[in-house]
Scaffold this active site. Structure first.
Site, PDB file in Angstrom:
ATOM      1  N   ASP A  14       5.236   2.748  -1.643  1.00 21.35           N
ATOM      2  CA  ASP A  14       5.908   1.769  -0.545  1.00 21.35           C
ATOM      3  C   ASP A  14       7.384   2.858  -0.430  1.00 21.35           C
ATOM      4  O   ASP A  14       7.979   1.917   0.708  1.00 21.35           O
ATOM      5  CB  ASP A  14       6.432   0.741  -1.491  1.00 21.35           C
ATOM      6  CG  ASP A  14       6.181   0.066  -2.005  1.00 21.35           C
ATOM      7  OD1 ASP A  14       5.098  -0.210  -1.529  1.00 21.35           O
ATOM      8  OD2 ASP A  14       6.276  -0.297  -3.611  1.00 21.35           O
ATOM      9  N   HIS A  42      -0.781   0.054   3.271  1.00 21.01           N
ATOM     10  CA  HIS A  42      -0.095   0.887   4.388  1.00 21.01           C
ATOM     11  C   HIS A  42      -0.224   0.227   5.727  1.00 21.01           C
ATOM     12  O   HIS A  42      -0.405   0.140   5.917  1.00 21.01           O
ATOM     13  CB  HIS A  42      -1.075   2.102   4.924  1.00 21.01           C
ATOM     14  CG  HIS A  42      -1.119   3.085   3.235  1.00 21.01           C
ATOM     15  ND1 HIS A  42      -2.327   4.666   3.618  1.00 21.01           N
ATOM     16  CD2 HIS A  42      -0.075   3.093   2.646  1.00 21.01           C
ATOM     17  CE1 HIS A  42      -1.764   5.149   2.110  1.00 21.01           C
ATOM     18  NE2 HIS A  42      -0.894   4.290   1.830  1.00 21.01           N
TER      19      HIS A  42
END
Length: 432
Positions: A14, A42
Site C-alpha cells: 500500500d 493499485h
C-alpha cells in the site's frame, strides 16, 4: 540503450506503487507483473478519474504499452475477465495489449472456498488474507497439482484434472471444515466459457522480454504487496504467498537477474500495515488516527482500515539488503503536514536489551521489540501538490534528508498527492 527498472514496495504494501508505475510508464514499451494475484490493489488517479487495477499491469492505461503477466502471477479467470470488462467498457483494447504466460497457476473457486474456510477456522489467529484464494493457488503450484493457464488449451484433459483436484478439495471442505463443497460442473462450465479468451493472450513472456532487452527497449517490472510481506523474507507467518522482493522478478517472469538496471523502492513518509503481524512503530493514539484520516488509509482491495505508525528505518534497512534498492520514491509526504513533530525509528531495542539496526525475520522475533526514535521538528506549511522541491518547507526537507542519511539510499522521487502530476522526479530511474 534500454533500461530495466523494478518498482516494488519497501514496506508492508500500500505504498503507492500504482501511481509511480503509471507515471514512469510513459518511458517504457513493456510493463510486467511477476508475482501475486488480484490481491494487489493499485490505485491510479489520472485527470481526476480513479482506476483500481488488481491483476492487469498498471501500464494498460497507456495505449503504446504492452502489458505482460509473468509465470509468477496466480491468475483468477473470473477476476481477469471482470477487470478486462471494466477497462474495455472505457474503450481500452485490453486483448490486443495483454499477454499472459502459460505457466501462470489458475485461481479457481475451490481455492477461494479453502481460503475462507481456513481463516474462519483460525478465528482470532487468522493471518488476515484477502480471501481471494491466492495462498491455496500457490500451494497447488508447489505441490505440483495445480491447473495452469496452459491447461486451458486441452479442454478434455482440463476437465479430468479439475475432477481429480476438486475431489481433494471437497473432501477437506466437507469433512474437516464442515462447509459446502464446490460444484464441479459449474466450475468447469464457467472456466470453459472464457477459456478461449485467455488462451488467445498466451505468449512466451521470457522470449518477449529477452528480445526487448536486446532491442534496447525500456522495461518496467511492477511489484505487488511489499517487501516485509515476502513469503521467505517477511514477518512469517504474517506474509503473502509470493516473493515480493526483487528476486521475484527473475523467478516470476524469466528475466535474467543480471539484466536488471535499477530497483526503485516505494516508501510512504510513514508506515502502514493491513491485517495481523508485528508492526513496531504502530501508533494507537490520536496521532495514528490523524495519519489514518489524512492518508485515507483503507485497503484498495479489502476496504480494511490500515494500521499506521512512524517511519521505520530499521525495517527499511532490511528491505534495502533484500532488494539492492537503488533509490526511493517517497509517497504521501503531504499527510505529515501540520504535526508539531515527526519521528523516525532508527533502531530497535530487543527484549534482552540489545540494540539492533536491522529488522528480525520471523514474526516471533519481533515480540517485545521497542522502537528507538529520533524526533524532528514538524512543519505547518501545506506540501500538498507541490511539484518544486525548493518550495518544500525547510523542516520537511530536513526530514527527507535525515531518512536518506539513516538508510543510506537517496530519495529520487517525491509524491505530494494522488494524481500523477503531483510528483517530483529528482533522478529519473531510466536515466540513472
Amino acid at each position: 540503450m534500454g533500461k530495466s527498472v523494478v518498482i516494488l514496495g519497501a514496506q508492508w504494501g500500500d505504498e503507492g506503487k500504482g501511481k509511480i508505475v503509471d507515471l514512469l510508464t510513459d518511458r517504457v514499451k513493456y510493463v510486467v507483473r511477476y508475482q501475486g494475484g488480484h490481491n494487489a490493489g493499485h490505485t491510479l488517479i489520472i485527470n481526476g478519474e480513479k482506476t483500481v487495477l488488481r491483476l492487469i499491469p498498471s501500464g494498460m492505461l497507456h495505449p503504446n504499452v504492452t502489458c505482460l503477466i509473468g509465470n509468477g502471477v496466480v491468475v483468477s479467470p473470473e477476476a481477469l475477465m471482470k477487470e478486462m470488462g471494466e477497462l474495455e467498457s472505457r474503450g481500452i483494447k485490453v486483448r490486443e495489449r495483454l499477454l499472459i504466460s502459460e505457466a501462470c497457476p489458475l485461481i479457481l473457486p475451490y481455492h477461494v472456498a479453502m481460503d475462507h474456510a481456513r481463516e474462519a477456522a483460525l478465528g482470532k489467529k487468522a493471518i488476515g488474507t484477502t480471501g481471494r484464494g491466492i495462498g491455496p493457488a500457490y500451494e497447488d503450484k508447489v505441490a505440483r497439482r495445480g491447473l495452469r493457464v496452459g491447461d486451458l488449451f486441452n479442454k478434455e484433459a482440463f476437465a479430468e484434472k479439475l475432477k481429480n483436484i476438486l475431489e481433494y478439495y471437497n473432501f477437506q471442505l466437507v469433512n474437516y471444515y464442515k462447509v459446502e463443497p464446490v460444484d464441479y460442473q459449474k466450475t468447469l462450465d464457467d472456466v470453459m466459457a472464457i477459456a478461449d479468451v485467455i488462451t488467445g493472450m498466451v505468449a512466451d513472456i521470457t522470449t518477449i522480454l529477452d528480445t526487448a532487452r536486446k532491442n534496447g527497449e525500456h522495461i518496467l517490472f511492477e511489484g505487488a504487496q511489499g517487501t516485509m510481506l515476502d513469503i521467505d523474507h517477511g514477518t512469517y507467518p504474517y506474509v503473502t504467498s509470493s516473493n515480493t522482493t526483487a528476486g521475484g522478478v527473475a523467478t516470476g517472469s524469466g528475466f535474467g537477474p543480471r539484466n536488471l538496471d535499477y530497483v526503485l523502492g516505494i516508501i510512504k513518509a510513514y508506515c502502514t500495515r493491513v491485517g495481523g503481524g508485528p508492526f513496531t512503530t504502530e501508533l494507537f493514539d490520536d496521532v495514528g488516527a490523524e495519519i489514518a484520516r489524512k492518508g485515507n488509509e483503507f485497503g484498495a482491495v479489502t476496504g480494511r482500515p490500515r494500521r499506521c505508525g512512524w517511519f521505520d528505518a530499521v525495517a527499511i534497512r532490511r528491505a534495502i539488503q533484500l532488494n539492492s534498492i537503488s533509490g526511493f520514491c517517497m509517497t504521501k509526504l503531504d499527510v505529515l503536514d501540520g504535526f508539531d513533530e515527526v519521528k523516525i525509528c532508527v533502531a530497535y531495542k530487543m527484549p534482552n536489551g540489545e540494540i539492533v539496526e536491522y529488522a528480525p525475520l520471523a514474526a516471533k522475533d519481533w515480540e517485545g521489540v521497542e522502537p528507538i526514535y529520533e524526533t524532528l521538528p514538524g512543519w505547518k506549511e501545506n506540501t500538498f501538490r507541490i511539484t518544486d522541491v525548493n518550495k518544500l518547507p525547510q523542516n520537511c526537507i530536513n526530514y527527507i534528508k535525515r531518512i536518506e542519511e539513516v538508510t543510506g539510499v537517496p530519495i529520487d522521487i517525491l509524491s505530494t498527492g494522488p494524481d500523477r502530476v503531483e510528483t517530483m522526479i529528482l533522478r529519473d530511474p531510466f536515466a540513472a
